[in-house]
Design a protein around this motif. Structure first.
Motif, PDB file in Angstrom:
ATOM      1  N   THR A   1       0.833  -1.211   0.000  1.00  0.00           N
ATOM      2  CA  THR A   1       0.000   0.000   0.000  1.00  0.00           C
ATOM      3  C   THR A   1       0.861   1.252   0.000  1.00  0.00           C
ATOM      4  OG1 THR A   1      -1.877  -1.104   1.013  1.00  0.00           O
ATOM      5  CG2 THR A   1      -1.723   1.268   1.336  1.00  0.00           C
ATOM      6  N   SER A   2       1.989   1.225   0.688  1.00  0.00           N
ATOM      7  CA  SER A   2       2.893   2.369   0.669  1.00  0.00           C
ATOM      8  C   SER A   2       3.386   2.654  -0.748  1.00  0.00           C
ATOM      9  CB  SER A   2       4.091   2.122   1.589  1.00  0.00           C
ATOM     10  OG  SER A   2       3.682   1.945   2.927  1.00  0.00           O
ATOM     11  N   ILE A   3       3.712   1.597  -1.484  1.00  0.00           N
ATOM     12  CA  ILE A   3       4.149   1.768  -2.874  1.00  0.00           C
ATOM     13  C   ILE A   3       3.040   2.394  -3.701  1.00  0.00           C
ATOM     14  CG2 ILE A   3       4.788   0.512  -4.972  1.00  0.00           C
ATOM     15  CD1 ILE A   3       6.212  -1.521  -3.062  1.00  0.00           C
ATOM     16  N   LEU A   4       1.815   1.909  -3.534  1.00  0.00           N
ATOM     17  CA  LEU A   4       0.691   2.482  -4.274  1.00  0.00           C
ATOM     18  C   LEU A   4       0.489   3.953  -3.910  1.00  0.00           C
ATOM     19  CD1 LEU A   4      -1.818  -0.506  -3.989  1.00  0.00           C
ATOM     20  CD2 LEU A   4      -0.652   0.242  -6.069  1.00  0.00           C
ATOM     21  N   LEU A   5       0.601   4.287  -2.628  1.00  0.00           N
ATOM     22  CA  LEU A   5       0.421   5.673  -2.205  1.00  0.00           C
ATOM     23  C   LEU A   5       1.514   6.587  -2.753  1.00  0.00           C
ATOM     24  CD1 LEU A   5      -0.663   5.125   1.509  1.00  0.00           C
ATOM     25  CD2 LEU A   5      -2.073   6.151  -0.284  1.00  0.00           C
ATOM     26  N   LYS A   6       2.727   6.056  -2.875  1.00  0.00           N
ATOM     27  CA  LYS A   6       3.839   6.856  -3.410  1.00  0.00           C
ATOM     28  C   LYS A   6       3.779   6.998  -4.930  1.00  0.00           C
ATOM     29  CE  LYS A   6       6.967   4.346  -1.289  1.00  0.00           C
ATOM     30  NZ  LYS A   6       8.279   3.815  -0.836  1.00  0.00           N
ATOM     31  N   SER A   7       2.981   6.166  -5.582  1.00  0.00           N
ATOM     32  CA  SER A   7       2.925   6.145  -7.052  1.00  0.00           C
ATOM     33  C   SER A   7       1.879   7.139  -7.532  1.00  0.00           C
ATOM     34  CB  SER A   7       2.606   4.731  -7.538  1.00  0.00           C
ATOM     35  OG  SER A   7       3.555   3.807  -7.070  1.00  0.00           O
ATOM     36  N   LYS A   8       2.282   8.399  -7.605  1.00  0.00           N
ATOM     37  CA  LYS A   8       1.352   9.461  -7.976  1.00  0.00           C
ATOM     38  C   LYS A   8       1.618   9.933  -9.400  1.00  0.00           C
ATOM     39  CE  LYS A   8       0.748  11.013  -3.219  1.00  0.00           C
ATOM     40  NZ  LYS A   8       0.823  12.129  -2.241  1.00  0.00           N
ATOM     41  N   SER A   9       0.543  10.353 -10.067  1.00  0.00           N
ATOM     42  CA  SER A   9       0.626  10.821 -11.441  1.00  0.00           C
ATOM     43  C   SER A   9      -0.544  11.753 -11.684  1.00  0.00           C
ATOM     44  CB  SER A   9       0.565   9.628 -12.409  1.00  0.00           C
ATOM     45  OG  SER A   9      -0.667   8.933 -12.248  1.00  0.00           O
TER      46      SER A   9
END
Length: 569
Positions: A309-317
Motif C-alpha cells: 500500500t505504501s508503494i501504491l500511495l507513493k505512485s502518484k501521477s
C-alpha cells in the motif's frame, strides 16, 4: 529522481514481483512455471535456503546468552515489542528501526523482515482455510464492503497450495473451519488429549483439535520432515516448514525463468496514461542509492500489506493524484489485525509418569464457536475468536519464586519435571473500519530518503466486548478440563500489529467506488497490477491469514496468465 538504465530491453521482463515472502514466493513459482520470465525485487539482502546463521547454535554459543547489548536493543525498540522477536537467536531477521522508522498516531506494532523470504522465515505456520462464514460476514452485518468472492472461488486453490506446502492436521468436518489436504497430524500429548476429551464431554459447540501447522510430518522432495526442535524462527536447514526459501523460490529457480534482485527498494509504479496500464517499477538500490527502472507486462505487489500500500500511495501521477488506483479513496484505510493476548492457564493433576517427545513446533486449536449459528449468537459482539494452546510440564524455572529453598535437595527437585500446565490464548476478529488507516509521512524519511508510514489504528467496542467473552470462555474451558489454580490475563498493551497479521488497506470489492481491487486481485483502474498479499483483505476473520494469501496469489497468477494469453493485459 533520475533513473539509471542500461537500456530498456535489458530491464524488461514478462512479469515483475515485488517482495519474496509468502505471497511473492508463490507468485514467482506460478509465473515462472507458466513460462514467464520473471523479476523478483527484494528490498533486503539475499538469503538462500540453509543460510540461517543461528539455526544450529545452542544457547551457550551466543555471546551474552539471551541478552543483547544496550546499543543493539536501542536499534530495535519497536521490533522488540512482541517480547520474543529480537532475542539473539532471531534479531538478525528483523529490521533496524533507526534505518526504517515509522510513526504512530495510535500505537501500532509493525514487525518486519527485509531479506529474501521475508516473514516466511519467521511466521507461526498456523494454516487455516477461511469459510463462507468469513467471506460473507461483511455482507451479513454491514461492516466493510462485501467480498467479491466466496469460499467456492478459493477452495480449489486451497487444495492446490496445501498439497505443495505440506500442512499437518486433523479433519473435523466443521463448517466454520473447512478441512484441507492434510499430512498426518502431530499428535497431542497425553494431557492435551485428556483436555480434548473433557472439552468434548462438556460442550456441544466447542472442540479441541490439532493445530493445522505448515511443518511436514512426511517428507517432500528436497524437504525433510520436522525434527521437533522448535527452532523455526531461526530458519530451518531441513526445510521442514514451509518458507519461500526452501520451497517456492527453489521451484522458480529450477525453471530457468527467475531473476531475483536483492537490495531493491521499490519506490513507485510507472504509469502510462495512453494505455491505462503500469509499464514497470522504479527502484532505489539499497546499497548504492542509484535509481533504476524495470518494465513488464504484469506486476504483482506482494511486499506485505503495509509495504504494498505504501508503494501504491507513493505512485502518484496526473491520473492518480492520491495514489495509484485510489479512485475510491479507500487506499490506506480499513487496516486490520487480530486482537489477542487474552487467555489463561491452570495445573492438571495426574499424569506425572508421562512426558512428551521432542519440542513440537505447534499447538492445539479450539475453532471459533461464537456467532457461528443462531444458537451460538452472542448479544454483545459480532464475529468470533478461536484459541491456540498447549499442555506441558513445568521446568526448572518454576523454582525462581522459591526464595527460601537452596541446596542439593532443591536442585534435585528442579531436575525432575514439574507438574502439568495447560494454557491457551485467544485470537479474535478485528472489524474493518474506514477510520483505521495508514498514511505517508513526507516529513520523516528513512535511510534511503523514502517517505515513511504513520499508523492511526485502534480497536473498538466490538473488540473490547469480545475480549471480555474471551476471558470468560477461557475459564469455562479450563474448568471443564479439570484444571486447578486457574489464572487469566488480558494484556492491556495488546496493540494492533502485535499479532503480525496486518491486513487490509487495498481491499478487494465488487464496486470500484468503494474498493481498490476486483475479484481477481487486480487494481480496478489498472488491471495489469495485482495485489495478493495482506493488503487485499476485505475482512480479517479470526484465523491466521497466510494460507489465504497463498491461495489468492496462485489464483491471481492463473488469471493473469490467462489474460496475457488473450492479450487483455
Amino acid at each position: 529522481m533520475t533513473p539509471s538504465t542500461k537500456g530498456k530491453a535489458a530491464h524488461t521482463y514478462d512479469a515483475i514481483v515485488v517482495g519474496s515472502g509468502i505471497s511473492g514466493g508463490w507468485a514467482a513459482k506460478e509465473l515462472t512455471e507458466k513460462g514467464l520470465k520473471t523479476l523478483v525485487l527484494e528490498r533486503g539482502r539475499d538469503v538462500k535456503h540453509g543460510e540461517y546463521p543461528t539455526a544450529m547454535m545452542d544457547s551457550w554459543e551466543f555471546e551474552g546468552r539471551n541478552r543483547r547489548t544496550p546499543e543493539q536493543e536501542a536499534r530495535q525498540l519497536k521490533q522488540a515489542r512482541t517480547g520474543y522477536t529480537t532475542s539473539p537467536t532471531s534479531a538478525h531477521w528483523f529490521v533496524d528501526d533507526i534505518d526504517n522508522p515509522y510513526s504512530e498516531d495510535q500505537p501500532f506494532d509493525w514487525m518486519r523482515g527485509y531479506h529474501t523470504g521475508g516473514r516466511s522465515l519467521m511466521w507461526g505456520r498456523h494454516s487455516y482455510r477461511w469459510s463462507d462464514l468469513d467471506f460473507e460476514a461483511n455482507a451479513r452485518d454491514g461492516h466493510g464492503v462485501d467480498w467479491p468472492i466466496r469460499y467456492a472461488d478459493v477452495a480449489p486453490w486451497y487444495d492446490y497450495v496445501e498439497q505443495w506446502v505440506g500442512i499437518n492436521g486433523t479433519r473435523e468436518g466443521l463448517s466454520q473451519l473447512p478441512d484441507g489436504q492434510f499430512q498426518p497430524a502431530m499428535p497431542l500429548n497425553v494431557v492435551e488429549a485428556h483436555v480434548q476429551k473433557r472439552v468434548a464431554a462438556h460442550f456441544s459447540d466447542r472442540i479441541l483439535t490439532n493445530g493445522r501447522i505448515a511443518n511436514l510430518t512426511e517428507a517432500k522432495p528436497g524437504r525433510a520432515p520436522c525434527q521437533y526442535r522448535n527452532r523455526c524462527m531461526r530458519g530451518c536447514p531441513f526445510g521442514a516448514y514451509f518458507s519461500s526459501n526452501s520451497s517456492t523460490l527453489p521451484a522458480a529457480y529450477a525453471t530457468g525463468n527467475l531473476t531475483l534482485r536483492p537490495f531493491s527498494i521499490v519506490h513507485e509504479l510507472i504509469y502510462d496514461a495512453d494505455s491505462g496500464r503500469a509499464t514497470g517499477v522504479r527502484i532505489v538500490d539499497a546499497e548504492t542509492h542509484e535509481t533504476f527502472d524495470y518494465y513488464a507486462k504484469v506486476i504483482f505487489l506482494c511486499a506485505s500489506a503495509i509495504a504494498s500500500t505504501s508503494i501504491l500511495l507513493k505512485s502518484k501521477s496526473d491520473r492518480f493524484s492520491d495514489g495509484f488506483g485510489n479512485d475510491s479513496g479507500e487506499l490506506g484505510h480499513n487496516l486490520m489485525d487480530h486482537h489477542f493476548r487474552v487467555g489463561g492457564s491452570g495445573l492438571i493433576d495426574g499424569f506425572n509418569d508421562r512426558y512428551y517427545k521432542g519440542r513440537r513446533p505447534g499447538s492445539f486449536y479450539i475453532p471459533r464457536f461464537r456467532n457461528v449459528s443462531a444458537a451460538t449468537k452472542h448479544s454483545d459482539f459480532l464475529r468470533g475468536y478461536g484459541f491456540q494452546g498447549s499442555g506441558s510440564r513445568q521446568n526448572w524455572s518454576r523454582g525462581i519464586a522459591e526464595l527460601e529453598r537452596f541446596g542439593a535437595d532443591f536442585k534435585a527437585d528442579l531436575i525432575e519435571p514439574g507438574p502439568w500446565r495447560v494454557g491457551m490464548t485467544a485470537f479474535g476478529e478485528h472489524l474493518p473500519q474506514h477510520a483505521n488507516r495508514l498514511y505517508l509521512n513526507e516529513d520523516l524519511r528513512d535511510k534511503w530518503g523514502q517517505p515513511t508510514v504513520t499508523f492511526d489504528c485502534g480497536y473498538g467496542e466490538n473488540e473490547a466486548n469480545m475480549r471480555q467473552d474471551m476471558a470468560v470462555a477461557t475459564v469455562e474451558i479450563l474448568e471443564a478440563a479439570g484444571a486447578r489454580d486457574i489464572s487469566t490475563y488480558d494484556a492491556p498493551n495488546s496493540n494492533p500489529g502485535l499479532s503480525i497479521h496486518e491486513m487490509g488497506t487495498a481491499r478487494m470489492g465488487r464496486d470500484a467506488r468503494t474498493s481498490v481491487l476486483n475479484a481477481h486481485n487486480q487494481v480496478h483502474a489498472a488491471p495489469n497490477v495485482y495485489v495478493t498479499d495482506g493488503a487485499c483483505m476485505t475482512s480479517s476473520s479470526c484465523v491466521n491469514p497466510s494460507l489465504t494469501y497463498m491461495a489468492l496469489t496462485a489464483r491471481a497468477v492463473d488469471h493473469a496468465v490467462g489474460e496475457l494469453t488473450k492479450m487483455n493485459l
